[in-house]
Design an enzyme around this catalytic site. Structure first.
Site, short mmCIF file in Angstrom:
data_model
loop_
_atom_site.label_atom_id
_atom_site.label_comp_id
_atom_site.label_asym_id
_atom_site.label_seq_id
_atom_site.Cartn_x
_atom_site.Cartn_y
_atom_site.Cartn_z
N ALA A 51 0.80 -1.24 0.00
CA ALA A 51 0.00 0.00 0.00
C ALA A 51 0.83 1.28 0.00
CB ALA A 51 -0.99 0.04 1.17
N ALA A 52 2.14 1.18 -0.06
CA ALA A 52 2.95 2.40 -0.08
C ALA A 52 2.61 3.27 -1.29
CB ALA A 52 4.44 2.06 -0.07
N GLY A 53 2.44 2.62 -2.44
CA GLY A 53 2.07 3.37 -3.64
C GLY A 53 0.70 4.00 -3.53
N ASP A 54 -0.21 3.32 -2.85
CA ASP A 54 -1.56 3.86 -2.67
C ASP A 54 -1.54 5.07 -1.73
OD1 ASP A 54 -2.50 1.80 -4.27
OD2 ASP A 54 -2.79 0.47 -2.56
#
Length: 317
Positions: free
Chosen positions: A251-254
């Protein structure tokens, strides 16, 4: 601070996560894992990130009429997300993601899309007024491409800035790219869209310029621990990220995209917005899980006050 509405169109999944010392190769069984479940899905993660980071957000999605779907609605409401445009599918179940995370924080993900794959163009009809009145439309590619294209084109026609996170990697038409205000690929996605293999900052810059030439107004290539390469008005530069110990990159990209949408809605410059987004993503990788890892605005404010927060890389490339 004045809030400007952000609309997210995208997926919602229940993440089933196994934390283990290494990601198994085909045919291998690993017994040293620990397991937990956490709400996820790129669209849902980005909507939660926007809400926690100070944005006003509506979420357009479809989920099953099952225990996960009911749980999602309650969780989104608790986060302050507008859930009026979330639809229930009477036939398909809610999406599920099977995630393996190794000791280095890297992950391997398999998604059973379920109701996400049935979010159709006609399902946007009841939300078109919300989209047309938004400052930002944020979209990803875990829903059908026809729906993505329809949402992006409708928003663009109504003067709404579109942020497209092209994940998972897919081929994008020039027509779609020309309607995008900011495209946010990672290295793999930038390589596919540009035709240039991204391995370092120089190749990321080259890929970003190539994507801009295809129609996207601005391109931000996320580069993990280095930060993000931005291409704006033909000029590229590196916005560094923070020095942190990575636990889980899920979820880092989210978080990055949700934070970027918030900052753009607040009329920050692209560099300022990407710096804000890097800060949110950096906090998220220090925690396990998808939505469980998403920080609040107060945490980013505290982070900005810390000395030596940047990695040892040059800001310009």
């Amino acid at each position: 601070m004045e809030k400007k509405k952000i609309v997210v169109v995208g997926s919602s999944n229940m993440d089933m996560v196994v934390k283990t010392n290494h990601i198994p190769v085909p045919g291998e069984t690993v017994l040293s894992g620990s397991f937990f479940m956490n709400p996820g899905g790129k669209g849902a993660n980005q909507a939660v990130a926007i809400a926690r980071l100070g944005g006003e957000v509506s979420f357009i999605s479809k989920m099953g009429n099952d225990v996960f779907g009911k749980q999602f609605i309650q969780l989104f409401s608790d986060e302050g997300i507008d859930t009026r445009y979330i639809l229930s599918d009477e036939e398909l179940p809610s999406g599920v993601a099977l995630i393996t995370v190794d000791d280095a924080g890297e992950n391997s993900i398999v998604v059973a899309s379920g109701a996400n794959s049935n979010l159709l163009v006609k399902d946007l009809d009841g939300a078109r007024d919300a989209i047309s009145k938004a400052a930002i439309l944020l979209v990803q590619l875990e829903i059908p491409m026809d729906t993505v294209t329809a949402a992006v084109q409708f928003a663009h026609q109504n003067g709404v800035k579109v942020i497209l996170n092209p994940a998972p990697a897919n081929v994008l038409s020039q027509e779609l790219l020309e309607a995008v205000y900011i495209l946010t690929p990672n290295k793999t996605e930038a390589s596919m869209i540009s035709g240039i293999t991204v391995t370092d900052l120089a190749s990321a810059e080259e890929a970003a310029k190539r994507i801009c030439s295809k129609g996207a107004k601005n391109v931000v290539v996320t580069m993990g621990a280095l930060g993000a390469v931005i291409c704006e008005n033909g000029a590229c530069s590196l916005v560094p990220t923070r020095k942190v110990e990575t636990i889980d990159t899920t979820a880092a990209g989210d978080v990055f995209n949700g934070a970027l949408a918030v900052a753009v809605s607040e009329n920050k410059s692209l560099k300022e917005a990407v710096d804000f987004a890097c800060g949110g993503a950096a906090i998220s990788v220090t925690r396990m899980g998808a939505q469980a890892s998403i920080p609040y605005r107060t945490e980013l404010i505290a982070q900005e006050l810390q000395p030596g927060r940047y990695s040892n890389v040059d800001k310009e490339t």
